[in-house]
Scaffold this active site. Structure first.
Site, PDB file in Angstrom:
ATOM      1  N   LYS A  75     -25.669   5.609  19.527  1.00 33.30           N
ATOM      2  CA  LYS A  75     -26.096   4.225  19.761  1.00 33.30           C
ATOM      3  C   LYS A  75     -27.492   4.155  20.376  1.00 33.30           C
ATOM      4  CE  LYS A  75     -23.499   3.692  24.078  1.00 33.30           C
ATOM      5  NZ  LYS A  75     -24.575   3.728  25.067  1.00 33.30           N
ATOM      6  N   ARG A 133     -15.902  10.126  30.590  1.00 35.35           N
ATOM      7  CA  ARG A 133     -16.635   8.971  30.071  1.00 35.35           C
ATOM      8  C   ARG A 133     -16.005   8.445  28.784  1.00 35.35           C
ATOM      9  NH1 ARG A 133     -22.278  10.601  29.194  1.00 35.35           N
ATOM     10  NH2 ARG A 133     -21.676  12.686  29.777  1.00 35.35           N
ATOM     11  N   ARG A 190     -20.130  -3.221  29.782  1.00 35.51           N
ATOM     12  CA  ARG A 190     -19.283  -2.054  29.564  1.00 35.51           C
ATOM     13  C   ARG A 190     -17.828  -2.341  29.911  1.00 35.51           C
ATOM     14  NH1 ARG A 190     -22.929   2.363  29.542  1.00 35.51           N
ATOM     15  NH2 ARG A 190     -22.011   4.436  29.464  1.00 35.51           N
ATOM     16  N   ARG A 237     -25.531  18.083  22.783  1.00 33.25           N
ATOM     17  CA  ARG A 237     -26.603  17.466  23.567  1.00 33.25           C
ATOM     18  C   ARG A 237     -26.707  18.108  24.948  1.00 33.25           C
ATOM     19  NH1 ARG A 237     -26.331  11.115  24.941  1.00 33.25           N
ATOM     20  NH2 ARG A 237     -25.027  11.803  26.656  1.00 33.25           N
ATOM     21  N   ARG A 279     -28.491  17.710  30.170  1.00 29.57           N
ATOM     22  CA  ARG A 279     -28.228  16.525  31.005  1.00 29.57           C
ATOM     23  C   ARG A 279     -27.144  16.846  32.017  1.00 29.57           C
ATOM     24  NH1 ARG A 279     -27.865  10.727  28.062  1.00 29.57           N
ATOM     25  NH2 ARG A 279     -26.131  10.615  29.510  1.00 29.57           N
TER      26      ARG A 279
HETATM   27  P1  AMP Z   1     -25.217   5.810  29.206  1.00 30.95           P
HETATM   28  O1  AMP Z   1     -26.590   6.386  29.084  1.00 30.95           O
HETATM   29  O2  AMP Z   1     -25.104   4.422  28.638  1.00 30.95           O
HETATM   30  O3  AMP Z   1     -24.166   6.741  28.697  1.00 30.95           O
HETATM   31  O4  AMP Z   1     -24.932   5.636  30.792  1.00 30.95           O
HETATM   32  C1  AMP Z   1     -24.956   6.746  31.659  1.00 30.95           C
HETATM   33  C2  AMP Z   1     -24.199   6.413  32.929  1.00 30.95           C
HETATM   34  O5  AMP Z   1     -24.828   5.306  33.602  1.00 30.95           O
HETATM   35  C3  AMP Z   1     -22.750   5.992  32.752  1.00 30.95           C
HETATM   36  O6  AMP Z   1     -21.883   7.110  32.626  1.00 30.95           O
HETATM   37  C4  AMP Z   1     -22.508   5.203  34.027  1.00 30.95           C
HETATM   38  O7  AMP Z   1     -22.346   6.074  35.131  1.00 30.95           O
HETATM   39  C5  AMP Z   1     -23.841   4.480  34.207  1.00 30.95           C
HETATM   40  N1  AMP Z   1     -23.852   3.171  33.517  1.00 30.95           N
HETATM   41  C6  AMP Z   1     -24.602   2.836  32.423  1.00 30.95           C
HETATM   42  N2  AMP Z   1     -24.382   1.571  32.050  1.00 30.95           N
HETATM   43  C7  AMP Z   1     -23.456   1.079  32.907  1.00 30.95           C
HETATM   44  C8  AMP Z   1     -22.794  -0.163  33.028  1.00 30.95           C
HETATM   45  N3  AMP Z   1     -23.011  -1.177  32.171  1.00 30.95           N
HETATM   46  N4  AMP Z   1     -21.904  -0.312  34.046  1.00 30.95           N
HETATM   47  C9  AMP Z   1     -21.669   0.672  34.913  1.00 30.95           C
HETATM   48  N5  AMP Z   1     -22.233   1.891  34.851  1.00 30.95           N
HETATM   49  C10 AMP Z   1     -23.125   2.107  33.854  1.00 30.95           C
END
Ligand code: AMP
Length: 198
Positions: free
Chosen positions: A17, A148, A92, A131, A137
């Site tokens: 995404k 996750r 989310r 990744r 990461r």
């Molecule tokens: P992502 O890059 O979207 O996978 O986000 C990485 C991490 O950031 C997630 O595993 C959460 O810890 C935090 N995070 C990102 N977006 C949100 C959100 N909308 N609400 C809460 N935590 C978030």
């Protein structure tokens, strides 16, 4: 045909995404608002917010809704997002959907489309492990990845039904080449009268 739109891209981690979101946003000339990127940038810069969320991201947990929604509200209030944006990673859960609805309603706005990238769990797992090796990461440990994906299935997937009831979800097969997937998204958005991506 309008070229600006308020969009959301959703999918499990590893669905691609992030990559597809950037492609779509560039083609439509709208900013990507990725909460994950905002958090990671703050961690890297050592800001107060960054310090607050470091452990949460490493564990693969969610940052508190109020804090996350406030950050998004600030970002969406900036000039470049006035006519359109592509949200990646927010909302989310259903609480965040309510926060976003309330914010958009203040300017009589609403999401025009939700792009759902459909990728089987096994495929997401394989891509995330790759990744982790390629990018190193720190939140891509096996345990955090599985956690996750669980959060996605329990908390994020329910937001899809909320948006489905509004008739704005475009379910896109997320398995294929980058160009094939972009073309699928393009076709779905065009059918809604949004832009011409390719
Ligand atoms: P992502 O890059 O979207 O996978 O986000 C990485 C991490 O950031 C997630 O595993 C959460 O810890 C935090 N995070 C990102 N977006 C949100 C959100 N909308 N609400 C809460 N935590 C978030």
């Amino acid at each position: 045909m309008t070229t600006s739109a308020r969009l959301l891209i959703v999918g499990p981690q590893g669905s691609g995404k992030g990559t597809q979101g950037v492609r779509v946003a560039e083609a439509l000339n709208i900013p990507v608002v990725s909460t994950g990127d905002i958090f990671r940038a703050n961690i890297k810069a050592g800001t107060e917010l960054g310090q607050q969320v470091t452990a949460i991201l490493e564990a693969g947990d969610l940052v508190p809704d109020e804090l996350t929604s406030e950050i998004v509200r600030d970002r969406l209030s900036q000039e470049d997002a006035a006519d359109g944006f592509l949200l990646d990673g927010y909302p989310r859960n259903t609480t965040q959907v309510a926060h976003l609805d309330a914010f958009l309603a203040e300017s009589d706005a609403a999401l025009a489309a939700v792009i759902l990238l459909d990728v089987p769990r096994e495929e997401s797992l394989t891509r995330l492990r790759l990744r982790a090796v390629e990018q190193g990461r720190s939140d891509d440990t096996d345990e955090a990845i599985a956690h996750r994906l669980d959060i996605y299935e329990h908390e994020t997937a329910p937001i899809i039904s909320v948006y489905e009831q509004r008739g704005i979800v475009d379910r896109i097969d997320g398995v294929g080449s980058l160009d094939e997937i972009t073309a699928r998204i393009s076709a779905a958005l065009s059918a809604r009268g949004i832009g011409q991506l390719v």
